[in-house]
Design an enzyme around this catalytic site. Structure first.
Site, PDB file in Angstrom:
ATOM      1  N   THR A 137       0.703  -1.193  -0.023  1.00 37.02           N
ATOM      2  CA  THR A 137       0.240  -0.021  -0.086  1.00 37.02           C
ATOM      3  C   THR A 137       0.689   1.276   0.033  1.00 37.02           C
ATOM      4  O   THR A 137       2.038   1.200   0.480  1.00 37.02           O
ATOM      5  CB  THR A 137      -0.828  -0.077   1.340  1.00 37.02           C
ATOM      6  OG1 THR A 137      -1.563   1.156   1.299  1.00 37.02           O
ATOM      7  CG2 THR A 137      -0.242  -0.220   2.481  1.00 37.02           C
ATOM      8  N   ASP A 138       0.169   2.318  -0.439  1.00 42.17           N
ATOM      9  CA  ASP A 138       1.056   3.687  -0.422  1.00 42.17           C
ATOM     10  C   ASP A 138       1.066   4.130   1.004  1.00 42.17           C
ATOM     11  O   ASP A 138       1.767   5.048   1.412  1.00 42.17           O
ATOM     12  CB  ASP A 138       0.379   4.747  -1.465  1.00 42.17           C
ATOM     13  CG  ASP A 138      -1.201   4.967  -0.963  1.00 42.17           C
ATOM     14  OD1 ASP A 138      -1.636   4.225  -0.035  1.00 42.17           O
ATOM     15  OD2 ASP A 138      -1.718   5.707  -1.557  1.00 42.17           O
ATOM     16  N   GLU A 139       0.241   3.629   1.780  1.00 39.93           N
ATOM     17  CA  GLU A 139       0.250   3.885   3.550  1.00 39.93           C
ATOM     18  C   GLU A 139       1.753   3.896   3.980  1.00 39.93           C
ATOM     19  O   GLU A 139       1.841   4.254   5.163  1.00 39.93           O
ATOM     20  CB  GLU A 139      -0.639   3.323   4.109  1.00 39.93           C
ATOM     21  CG  GLU A 139      -2.102   3.650   3.653  1.00 39.93           C
ATOM     22  CD  GLU A 139      -3.146   3.325   4.410  1.00 39.93           C
ATOM     23  OE1 GLU A 139      -3.009   3.175   5.951  1.00 39.93           O
ATOM     24  OE2 GLU A 139      -4.288   3.393   4.038  1.00 39.93           O
ATOM     25  N   TYR A 164      -1.898  -0.474  10.867  1.00 41.28           N
ATOM     26  CA  TYR A 164      -2.240  -1.211   9.568  1.00 41.28           C
ATOM     27  C   TYR A 164      -0.966  -0.728   8.671  1.00 41.28           C
ATOM     28  O   TYR A 164      -0.193  -1.603   8.066  1.00 41.28           O
ATOM     29  CB  TYR A 164      -3.456  -0.884   8.835  1.00 41.28           C
ATOM     30  CG  TYR A 164      -3.318  -1.076   7.347  1.00 41.28           C
ATOM     31  CD1 TYR A 164      -3.691  -2.461   6.798  1.00 41.28           C
ATOM     32  CD2 TYR A 164      -3.356   0.052   6.506  1.00 41.28           C
ATOM     33  CE1 TYR A 164      -3.748  -2.762   5.470  1.00 41.28           C
ATOM     34  CE2 TYR A 164      -3.563  -0.466   5.019  1.00 41.28           C
ATOM     35  CZ  TYR A 164      -3.414  -1.913   4.797  1.00 41.28           C
ATOM     36  OH  TYR A 164      -3.519  -2.250   3.329  1.00 41.28           O
ATOM     37  N   LYS A 168       2.003  -3.359   7.156  1.00 41.00           N
ATOM     38  CA  LYS A 168       2.399  -3.638   5.528  1.00 41.00           C
ATOM     39  C   LYS A 168       3.765  -3.112   5.432  1.00 41.00           C
ATOM     40  O   LYS A 168       4.451  -3.734   4.664  1.00 41.00           O
ATOM     41  CB  LYS A 168       1.323  -2.757   5.003  1.00 41.00           C
ATOM     42  CG  LYS A 168       0.001  -2.989   4.783  1.00 41.00           C
ATOM     43  CD  LYS A 168      -0.193  -4.489   4.364  1.00 41.00           C
ATOM     44  CE  LYS A 168      -0.270  -4.439   3.095  1.00 41.00           C
ATOM     45  NZ  LYS A 168      -0.610  -5.939   2.510  1.00 41.00           N
TER      46      LYS A 168
HETATM   47  P1  NAD Z   1     -10.024  -7.600   1.707  1.00 36.85           P
HETATM   48  O1  NAD Z   1     -10.126  -7.070   3.217  1.00 36.85           O
HETATM   49  O2  NAD Z   1     -11.114  -7.174   0.848  1.00 36.85           O
HETATM   50  O3  NAD Z   1      -9.617  -9.010   1.605  1.00 36.85           O
HETATM   51  C1  NAD Z   1      -8.646  -9.786   2.301  1.00 36.85           C
HETATM   52  C2  NAD Z   1      -8.876 -11.206   1.936  1.00 36.85           C
HETATM   53  O4  NAD Z   1      -7.588 -11.804   2.725  1.00 36.85           O
HETATM   54  C3  NAD Z   1      -9.966 -11.896   2.378  1.00 36.85           C
HETATM   55  O5  NAD Z   1     -10.486 -12.484   1.430  1.00 36.85           O
HETATM   56  C4  NAD Z   1      -9.609 -12.554   3.862  1.00 36.85           C
HETATM   57  O6  NAD Z   1     -10.493 -13.751   4.132  1.00 36.85           O
HETATM   58  C5  NAD Z   1      -8.100 -12.942   3.241  1.00 36.85           C
HETATM   59  N1  NAD Z   1      -7.251 -13.284   4.565  1.00 36.85           N
HETATM   60  C6  NAD Z   1      -7.301 -12.674   5.851  1.00 36.85           C
HETATM   61  N2  NAD Z   1      -6.521 -13.020   6.718  1.00 36.85           N
HETATM   62  C7  NAD Z   1      -5.967 -14.323   6.029  1.00 36.85           C
HETATM   63  C8  NAD Z   1      -5.141 -14.966   6.471  1.00 36.85           C
HETATM   64  N3  NAD Z   1      -4.542 -15.244   7.680  1.00 36.85           N
HETATM   65  N4  NAD Z   1      -4.863 -16.392   5.608  1.00 36.85           N
HETATM   66  C9  NAD Z   1      -5.674 -16.313   4.487  1.00 36.85           C
HETATM   67  N5  NAD Z   1      -6.303 -15.282   4.132  1.00 36.85           N
HETATM   68  C10 NAD Z   1      -6.742 -14.349   4.734  1.00 36.85           C
HETATM   69  O7  NAD Z   1      -8.481  -6.672   1.309  1.00 36.85           O
HETATM   70  P2  NAD Z   1      -8.269  -5.780  -0.090  1.00 36.85           P
HETATM   71  O8  NAD Z   1      -8.876  -4.537   0.074  1.00 36.85           O
HETATM   72  O9  NAD Z   1      -8.878  -6.700  -1.268  1.00 36.85           O
HETATM   73  O10 NAD Z   1      -6.892  -5.971  -0.191  1.00 36.85           O
HETATM   74  C11 NAD Z   1      -5.962  -6.798  -0.660  1.00 36.85           C
HETATM   75  C12 NAD Z   1      -4.583  -6.436  -0.553  1.00 36.85           C
HETATM   76  O11 NAD Z   1      -4.167  -5.114  -1.073  1.00 36.85           O
HETATM   77  C13 NAD Z   1      -4.331  -6.311   0.852  1.00 36.85           C
HETATM   78  O12 NAD Z   1      -3.040  -6.690   1.218  1.00 36.85           O
HETATM   79  C14 NAD Z   1      -4.194  -4.814   1.080  1.00 36.85           C
HETATM   80  O13 NAD Z   1      -3.136  -4.605   2.337  1.00 36.85           O
HETATM   81  C15 NAD Z   1      -3.669  -4.304  -0.298  1.00 36.85           C
HETATM   82  N6  NAD Z   1      -4.313  -3.199  -0.644  1.00 36.85           N
HETATM   83  C16 NAD Z   1      -5.545  -2.510  -0.615  1.00 36.85           C
HETATM   84  C17 NAD Z   1      -5.993  -1.211  -0.905  1.00 36.85           C
HETATM   85  C18 NAD Z   1      -7.300  -1.142  -1.039  1.00 36.85           C
HETATM   86  O14 NAD Z   1      -7.679   0.193  -1.202  1.00 36.85           O
HETATM   87  N7  NAD Z   1      -8.292  -2.017  -0.752  1.00 36.85           N
HETATM   88  C19 NAD Z   1      -4.985  -0.490  -1.436  1.00 36.85           C
HETATM   89  C20 NAD Z   1      -3.690  -0.981  -1.473  1.00 36.85           C
HETATM   90  C21 NAD Z   1      -3.263  -2.174  -1.194  1.00 36.85           C
HETATM   91  O1  DAU Z   2      -4.140   3.813   0.549  1.00 30.21           O
HETATM   92  C1  DAU Z   2      -4.408   2.604   0.279  1.00 30.21           C
HETATM   93  C2  DAU Z   2      -5.219   1.922   1.377  1.00 30.21           C
HETATM   94  O2  DAU Z   2      -6.546   2.232   1.246  1.00 30.21           O
HETATM   95  C3  DAU Z   2      -5.274   0.704   1.456  1.00 30.21           C
HETATM   96  O3  DAU Z   2      -3.901   0.124   1.873  1.00 30.21           O
HETATM   97  C4  DAU Z   2      -6.276   0.250   2.590  1.00 30.21           C
HETATM   98  O4  DAU Z   2      -6.489  -1.415   2.818  1.00 30.21           O
HETATM   99  C5  DAU Z   2      -7.485   0.661   2.330  1.00 30.21           C
HETATM  100  O5  DAU Z   2      -8.512  -0.037   3.426  1.00 30.21           O
HETATM  101  C6  DAU Z   2      -7.595   2.093   2.238  1.00 30.21           C
HETATM  102  O6  DAU Z   2      -7.460   2.711   3.425  1.00 30.21           O
HETATM  103  P1  DAU Z   2      -8.172   4.056   3.793  1.00 30.21           P
HETATM  104  O7  DAU Z   2      -8.225   4.236   5.286  1.00 30.21           O
HETATM  105  O8  DAU Z   2      -7.781   5.161   3.099  1.00 30.21           O
HETATM  106  O9  DAU Z   2      -9.602   3.360   3.377  1.00 30.21           O
HETATM  107  P2  DAU Z   2     -11.124   3.714   3.914  1.00 30.21           P
HETATM  108  O10 DAU Z   2     -11.927   3.333   3.072  1.00 30.21           O
HETATM  109  O11 DAU Z   2     -11.388   3.037   5.170  1.00 30.21           O
HETATM  110  O12 DAU Z   2     -11.268   5.322   4.356  1.00 30.21           O
HETATM  111  C7  DAU Z   2     -10.964   6.282   3.001  1.00 30.21           C
HETATM  112  C8  DAU Z   2     -11.195   7.619   3.748  1.00 30.21           C
HETATM  113  O13 DAU Z   2     -12.592   8.021   3.995  1.00 30.21           O
HETATM  114  C9  DAU Z   2     -10.338   7.802   4.826  1.00 30.21           C
HETATM  115  O14 DAU Z   2      -9.936   9.119   4.725  1.00 30.21           O
HETATM  116  C10 DAU Z   2     -11.064   7.772   6.162  1.00 30.21           C
HETATM  117  C11 DAU Z   2     -12.497   8.099   5.219  1.00 30.21           C
HETATM  118  N1  DAU Z   2     -13.991   7.730   5.837  1.00 30.21           N
HETATM  119  C12 DAU Z   2     -14.054   6.231   5.733  1.00 30.21           C
HETATM  120  C13 DAU Z   2     -15.212   5.717   6.321  1.00 30.21           C
HETATM  121  C14 DAU Z   2     -15.447   4.123   6.320  1.00 30.21           C
HETATM  122  C15 DAU Z   2     -15.023   8.512   5.845  1.00 30.21           C
HETATM  123  O15 DAU Z   2     -14.893   9.711   6.036  1.00 30.21           O
HETATM  124  N2  DAU Z   2     -16.168   7.789   6.335  1.00 30.21           N
HETATM  125  C16 DAU Z   2     -16.263   6.674   6.423  1.00 30.21           C
HETATM  126  O16 DAU Z   2     -17.571   6.004   6.642  1.00 30.21           O
END
Ligand code: NAD
Ligand code: DAU
Length: 348
Positions: A137-139, A164, A168
């Site tokens: 992630t960019d975080e 988190y 990562k």
């Molecule tokens: P998600 O929460 O939707 O899915 C995570 C999946 O991992 C689920 O299917 C869960 O059952 C599985 N899982 C969790 N713990 C596990 C374990 N111990 N063993 C096996 N499976 C397990 O997540 P996502 O949003 O699809 O993110 C996927 C990846 O991308 C993550 O590594 C996250 O850090 C990264 N990422 C997400 C975003 C975003 O915006 N969602 C952005 C950048 C990077």
């Molecule tokens: O930047 C990449 C990351 O983006 C990934 O690594 C994470 O897995 C993914 O969950 C996401 O993280 P954020 O914390 O940015 O995503 P989230 O959807 O939780 O929140 C996006 C923004 O919106 C954040 O500034 C918090 C805000 N928010 C979130 C929720 C759930 C609200 O204002 N209201 C809400 O109800």
């Protein structure tokens, strides 16, 4: 990872015949599995997923069972991981506890899966000499001020600021160390905020969309000015495939689509597209330590591997995403009830 002694300019251009996808029942993982099955007919996929609250086997429904196998298991279980890695020729690791609010409330599952789980996978890839791609992630780079012209690049220093993000960042450090010390054939991609179909309703965009659909007012944290850099999940998945098949071993690639928007701007767009007043939402307490702004420069990925995003019209991507949630109420309804009960306890 550019100055890495063991990394070479070696480019693994062949598509893997048998791919292990961890976390393939989650949001991005399931979109990736679908893309691979539909567009890369020579690749078979095994999904290893623990099916936590965030994993849903329905996300893989309809995919051919002779091409996709689901193994329910934990990436922290070294025996299972070794058995599956041994019979694969590449691993893509999506499995994670991915939600910041949950990690703040209880960091333990996040540390276990994101750090320990990555360690188990790396050990198996080292033992069996299997190609590894790690989804990050960019975080990991911390946050930027709203008025800072800078964006993250592959050279930005690591500065994770939340539980988190630090888990990562720790996992990324393990990958780098296993590349350098053991010569594991790995790459890392650090992506910005994804949106699109199959995203869990705990996340901002699907939470807001499903709240409107359920007749509830969406919630905005803090002052609503925090900025995220949005990318459609399909563009992220295409970037992962090109890095897996053509990326330079030992390298990191940032994935983003120049999609910076403030949260209030995103919420206004959702409300407008759904025919509601722009002020039809509630302000709620801020996330502790809430990162202010993420923004990344994906120039290296564009230049080296020729990737570019297809979904450049954010309002159009949001409209399609809203339509998907409208048409898939059975998919989100139960999770919505449980998620909102958790948020209510946290005052969010
Ligand atoms: P998600 O929460 O939707 O899915 C995570 C999946 O991992 C689920 O299917 C869960 O059952 C599985 N899982 C969790 N713990 C596990 C374990 N111990 N063993 C096996 N499976 C397990 O997540 P996502 O949003 O699809 O993110 C996927 C990846 O991308 C993550 O590594 C996250 O850090 C990264 N990422 C997400 C975003 C975003 O915006 N969602 C952005 C950048 C990077
Ligand atoms: O930047 C990449 C990351 O983006 C990934 O690594 C994470 O897995 C993914 O969950 C996401 O993280 P954020 O914390 O940015 O995503 P989230 O959807 O939780 O929140 C996006 C923004 O919106 C954040 O500034 C918090 C805000 N928010 C979130 C929720 C759930 C609200 O204002 N209201 C809400 O109800």
């Amino acid at each position: 990872m550019q100055d890495n002694a063991t990394a070479t300019a070696d480019r693994p251009s062949a598509a893997p015949r048998h791919l292990l996808v961890t976390g393939g029942c989650g949001f991005i993982g399931s979109n990736f599995v679908r893309l691979v099955v539909l567009e890369h007919p020579d690749t078979r996929v095994t999904v290893l997923d623990k099916l936590t609250y965030a994993g849903n086997p329905y996300n893989l429904a309809g995919l051919p069972t002779d091409r996709v196998e689901l193994v329910v298991g934990d990436i922290c279980d070294q025996q299972v991981v070794d058995r599956l890695v041994e019979r694969s020729d590449a691993v893509v690791n999506f499995a994670a506890e991915s939600h910041n609010d949950n990690a703040i409330a209880d960091p333990q599952p996040c540390m276990r899966t994101n750090v320990q789980g990555t360690f188990c996978l790396l050990e198996a890839c080292r033992r069996h000499d299997v190609r590894f791609h790690h989804i990050s992630t960019d975080e990991v780079f911390g946050d930027l001020a709203l008025d800072d012209p800078a964006r993250f690049t592959e050279a930005s220093p690591y500065c994770p600021l939340s539980p988190y993000a630090s888990s990562k960042a720790s996992a990324d450090m393990l990958v780098r160390a296993w590349v350098r010390t053991y010569g594991v054939r790995a790459t890392i991609s650090n992506c910005s905020n994804n949106y699109g179909p199959y995203q869990h309703v705990e996340k901002f965009i699907p939470r807001a969309v499903t709240s409107v659909l359920a007749g509830v007012r969406p919630k905005l944290y803090g002052d609503g000015r925090n900025v995220r850099d949005w990318i459609h999940v399909d563009d992220h998945c295409r970037a992962i495939w090109v890095i897996l098949t053509h990326g330079r071993l030992g390298e990191t690639y940032l994935v983003g689509a120049d999609g910076e928007r403030s949260n209030i701007e995103v919420l206004h767009t959702i409300l407008r597209l759904m025919g509601r007043d722009e002020d039809a939402f509630d302000w709620v307490r801020d996330r502790p330590g809430h990162d202010r702004r993420y923004a990344l420069d994906a120039g290296k990925l564009r230049r080296e591997l020729g990737w570019k995003p297809k979904h450049t019209d954010f309002a159009e991507g949001l409209s399609q995403t809203i339509a998907w949630y409208r048409e898939h109420e059975a998919w989100w309804r139960l999770a919505k009830v449980a998620t909102e009960a958790t948020y209510a306890k946290r005052g969010q």
